[in-house]
Design a protein around this motif. Structure first.
Motif, short mmCIF file in Angstrom:
data_model
loop_
_atom_site.label_atom_id
_atom_site.label_comp_id
_atom_site.label_asym_id
_atom_site.label_seq_id
_atom_site.Cartn_x
_atom_site.Cartn_y
_atom_site.Cartn_z
N ILE A 221 -36.45 43.96 2.37
CA ILE A 221 -36.13 45.15 3.16
C ILE A 221 -34.83 44.89 3.94
O ILE A 221 -34.56 43.76 4.35
CB ILE A 221 -37.30 45.48 4.11
CG1 ILE A 221 -37.16 46.88 4.66
CG2 ILE A 221 -37.42 44.50 5.24
CD1 ILE A 221 -38.40 47.32 5.45
N ASN B 287 -34.79 51.53 9.66
CA ASN B 287 -36.17 51.81 9.25
C ASN B 287 -36.82 52.77 10.25
O ASN B 287 -36.92 52.47 11.44
CB ASN B 287 -36.96 50.50 9.16
CG ASN B 287 -36.45 49.65 8.02
OD1 ASN B 287 -36.74 49.91 6.87
ND2 ASN B 287 -35.63 48.65 8.34
N PRO C 160 -41.53 51.87 10.39
CA PRO C 160 -41.97 50.83 9.46
C PRO C 160 -43.48 50.56 9.53
O PRO C 160 -44.08 50.64 10.60
CB PRO C 160 -41.18 49.60 9.92
CG PRO C 160 -40.70 49.91 11.30
CD PRO C 160 -40.59 51.39 11.40
N GLN D 29 -43.52 46.13 6.34
CA GLN D 29 -42.08 46.26 6.63
C GLN D 29 -41.73 45.60 7.96
O GLN D 29 -40.69 44.94 8.08
CB GLN D 29 -41.69 47.75 6.65
CG GLN D 29 -41.75 48.38 5.26
CD GLN D 29 -41.72 49.91 5.31
OE1 GLN D 29 -42.22 50.53 6.24
NE2 GLN D 29 -41.12 50.51 4.29
#
Ligand SMILES: CCCC(=O)OP(=O)(O)O
Length: 306
Positions: free
Chosen positions: A127, A151, A154, A158
């Motif tokens: 990621i 992000n 998340p 993640q």
């Protein structure tokens, strides 16, 4: 003596990143949409200090005008649109003509679209996440905030990767075993507050060795994460409370507001990059100062592979 002078380790000031980056000064930076006075100031200063070489992509006429008052030999490549400037700059990193990508006067989503392109983008299996290092007046150490820009919301998996990316940035600037605080609005686990559940899970993942090279303890509210007094007042006993190096925020809104409130209310300085890509990406707000852009360049150069 001021708190600044009492810092445990002077190497942990953003200026030290510039010195570090200068020592490994054989890298090239591709700047997407360089037509901005603060970007040009940062690029010229970085060039003069031998931090790196630059290729500037964007509107050639505007870039030339901004460079008019400087004595330079920086390469400029014309691009009709900011999207094309982003594509060309990303391709330069993809083909290894450049080692670092830098966001110029371009919205974050436009540059990220090029970064995530399947054919020439800079994705790895990991990621990608935004990591910002802050030097805050009257605070005794650098604080890393993640993720303020990439992000959106998340999930646990993640977040684990975002922490790993931030730990790797921390280690590249000399914070070898960072203390990580997954932030929430409260410091106890509450089944209806997802941020607290994820924070507790990340803490266990760290204890079980699934996330290594750091100490994670949470959930912590911001006050207990950064103030020993607040943590003691609330009776929180933790290796991280009051001493956090990395603040993991639950959503992009929390991160972006915290990032910009530190800059505008606390007069903090920052250096920020996207980590987890094939090469570091300098990603500050368009409105950030040339000083922040210079620190971000230095941070990215410290993280770039030799
Ligand atoms: C925190 C950096 C990302 C961001 O908000 O950028 P812009 O202010 O340029 O949108």
């Amino acid at each position: 003596m001021t708190v600044q002078e009492e810092r445990v380790d002077d190497n942990l000031l953003l200026d030290s990143l510039i010195e570090k980056a200068t020592q490994a000064s054989t890298k090239t930076v591709a700047v997407a949409a360089a037509e901005d006075s603060e970007v040009i100031k940062a690029v010229v200063e970085a060039s003069e200090r031998n931090l790196a070489q630059f290729i500037l992509y964007g509107n050639q006429e505007k870039i030339n005008m901004l460079l008019e008052s400087y004595n330079h030999n920086i390469r400029i490549v014309h691009a009709e649109t900011t999207a094309l400037a982003a594509e060309l700059a990303v391709k330069a990193v993809f083909t290894k003509e450049a080692d670092v990508l830098m966001k110029g006067n371009i919205p974050t989503n436009t540059i990220l679209k090029a970064v995530l392109n399947k054919e020439y983008g800079l994705r790895t299996g990991n990621i990608l996440s935004h990591t910002a290092v802050f030097e805050i007046p009257d605070y005794d150490r650098l604080i890393i905030i993640t993720d303020a820009a990439m992000n959106i919301a998340p999930n646990l998996e993640q977040k684990a990767q975002i922490v790993k990316n931030a730990v790797s940035i921390a280690r590249s600037i000399g914070i070898d075993h960072p203390k990580v605080a997954p932030l929430a609005a409260v410091e106890s686990v509450n089944p209806v507050m997802d941020a607290t559940l994820d924070a507790a899970a990340l803490t266990v993942m760290n204890k079980r060795g699934q996330i290594s090279s750091c100490i994670i303890d949470g959930p912590l509210a911001l006050d207990n994460a950064v103030s020993i007094m607040a943590a003691e007042h609330k009776g929180i006993h933790s290796d991280v409370a009051g001493k956090a190096d990395i603040l993991l925020v639950p959503t992009i809104e929390v991160g972006n507001v915290l990032y910009k409130s530190l800059i505008y209310f606390a007069k903090a300085k920052t250096g920020a990059v996207i980590a987890g890509a094939k090469a570091p990406i300098v990603l500050t707000s368009r409105a950030d100062s040339s000083e922040s852009k210079l620190y971000s360049l230095a941070l990215a150069l410290c993280c770039a592979k030799n």
